[in-house]
Design a protein around this motif. Sequence first.
Motif, PDB file in Angstrom:
ATOM      1  N   VAL A  33       0.857  -1.173   0.000  1.00 21.94           N
ATOM      2  CA  VAL A  33       0.000   0.000   0.000  1.00 21.94           C
ATOM      3  C   VAL A  33       0.892   1.222   0.000  1.00 21.94           C
ATOM      4  O   VAL A  33       1.774   1.361   0.838  1.00 21.94           O
ATOM      5  N   HIS A  95       5.217   4.988 -10.235  1.00 20.54           N
ATOM      6  CA  HIS A  95       4.396   5.138  -9.028  1.00 20.54           C
ATOM      7  C   HIS A  95       3.019   4.499  -9.223  1.00 20.54           C
ATOM      8  O   HIS A  95       2.520   3.774  -8.363  1.00 20.54           O
ATOM      9  N   HIS A  96       2.414   4.741 -10.382  1.00 22.38           N
ATOM     10  CA  HIS A  96       1.100   4.174 -10.694  1.00 22.38           C
ATOM     11  C   HIS A  96       1.142   2.646 -10.669  1.00 22.38           C
ATOM     12  O   HIS A  96       0.277   2.004 -10.074  1.00 22.38           O
ATOM     13  N   PHE A  97       2.141   2.055 -11.300  1.00 27.72           N
ATOM     14  CA  PHE A  97       2.241   0.594 -11.337  1.00 27.72           C
ATOM     15  C   PHE A  97       2.480   0.008  -9.952  1.00 27.72           C
ATOM     16  O   PHE A  97       1.930  -1.040  -9.609  1.00 27.72           O
ATOM     17  N   GLN A  99       1.473   1.362  -7.133  1.00 29.06           N
ATOM     18  CA  GLN A  99       0.252   1.581  -6.364  1.00 29.06           C
ATOM     19  C   GLN A  99      -0.884   0.673  -6.817  1.00 29.06           C
ATOM     20  O   GLN A  99      -1.688   0.238  -6.006  1.00 29.06           O
ATOM     21  N   CYS A 100      -0.945   0.349  -8.088  1.00 27.80           N
ATOM     22  CA  CYS A 100      -2.085  -0.389  -8.645  1.00 27.80           C
ATOM     23  C   CYS A 100      -1.742  -1.813  -9.069  1.00 27.80           C
ATOM     24  O   CYS A 100      -2.559  -2.481  -9.702  1.00 27.80           O
ATOM     25  N   GLU A 101      -0.573  -2.292  -8.751  1.00 25.51           N
ATOM     26  CA  GLU A 101      -0.091  -3.591  -9.228  1.00 25.51           C
ATOM     27  C   GLU A 101      -1.078  -4.727  -8.966  1.00 25.51           C
ATOM     28  O   GLU A 101      -1.387  -5.509  -9.873  1.00 25.51           O
ATOM     29  N   ASP A 102      -1.575  -4.842  -7.750  1.00 25.23           N
ATOM     30  CA  ASP A 102      -2.455  -5.957  -7.407  1.00 25.23           C
ATOM     31  C   ASP A 102      -3.743  -5.937  -8.223  1.00 25.23           C
ATOM     32  O   ASP A 102      -4.195  -6.970  -8.724  1.00 25.23           O
ATOM     33  N   VAL A 103      -4.341  -4.774  -8.379  1.00 22.36           N
ATOM     34  CA  VAL A 103      -5.582  -4.658  -9.148  1.00 22.36           C
ATOM     35  C   VAL A 103      -5.326  -4.955 -10.619  1.00 22.36           C
ATOM     36  O   VAL A 103      -6.112  -5.650 -11.266  1.00 22.36           O
ATOM     37  N   ILE A 104      -4.225  -4.455 -11.153  1.00 21.75           N
ATOM     38  CA  ILE A 104      -3.882  -4.714 -12.555  1.00 21.75           C
ATOM     39  C   ILE A 104      -3.707  -6.214 -12.785  1.00 21.75           C
ATOM     40  O   ILE A 104      -4.204  -6.765 -13.776  1.00 21.75           O
ATOM     41  N   LYS A 105      -3.010  -6.903 -11.863  1.00 23.92           N
ATOM     42  CA  LYS A 105      -2.818  -8.354 -11.996  1.00 23.92           C
ATOM     43  C   LYS A 105      -4.148  -9.087 -11.972  1.00 23.92           C
ATOM     44  O   LYS A 105      -4.375 -10.007 -12.769  1.00 23.92           O
TER      45      LYS A 105
END
Length: 116
Positions: A33, A95-97, A99-105
């Motif tokens: 997070v 930074h975006h990747f 922060q959002c890695e789990d959702v993107i996966k």
Amino acid sequence: MRKAAVQPEVTAERRKASRSDSRKKVVAKTVSVIPPIESEEDYLDLFIQGAETAARSGKMAYVRKEYHERIMRITRVIGKDKLTLSGYIDHVLTHHFLQCEDVIKKLYDKNYEDIF
């Protein structure tokens, strides 16, 4: 003639399920997070720094005119003309990747279909 023991569809589904399960395990292990940026110092440390990759070694991307103008003002004024547009965009995307890695996966796994 001998019949194949396993139908190709079952094998492909098993491979996909197995790969999906292994990805889910990794996702569960990499929970991170990133708190919101609240200080000027944090912003400068994250985004206003030299680029790790030369712009020439990347790929071209188009940006809305108003974003381009805004980013150029940020890099000129805050970055004191020492930061390129490409460098700034690279930092923002990093930074975006993160922060959002789990959702993107999760979305990728949900929408990904095996070719075989």
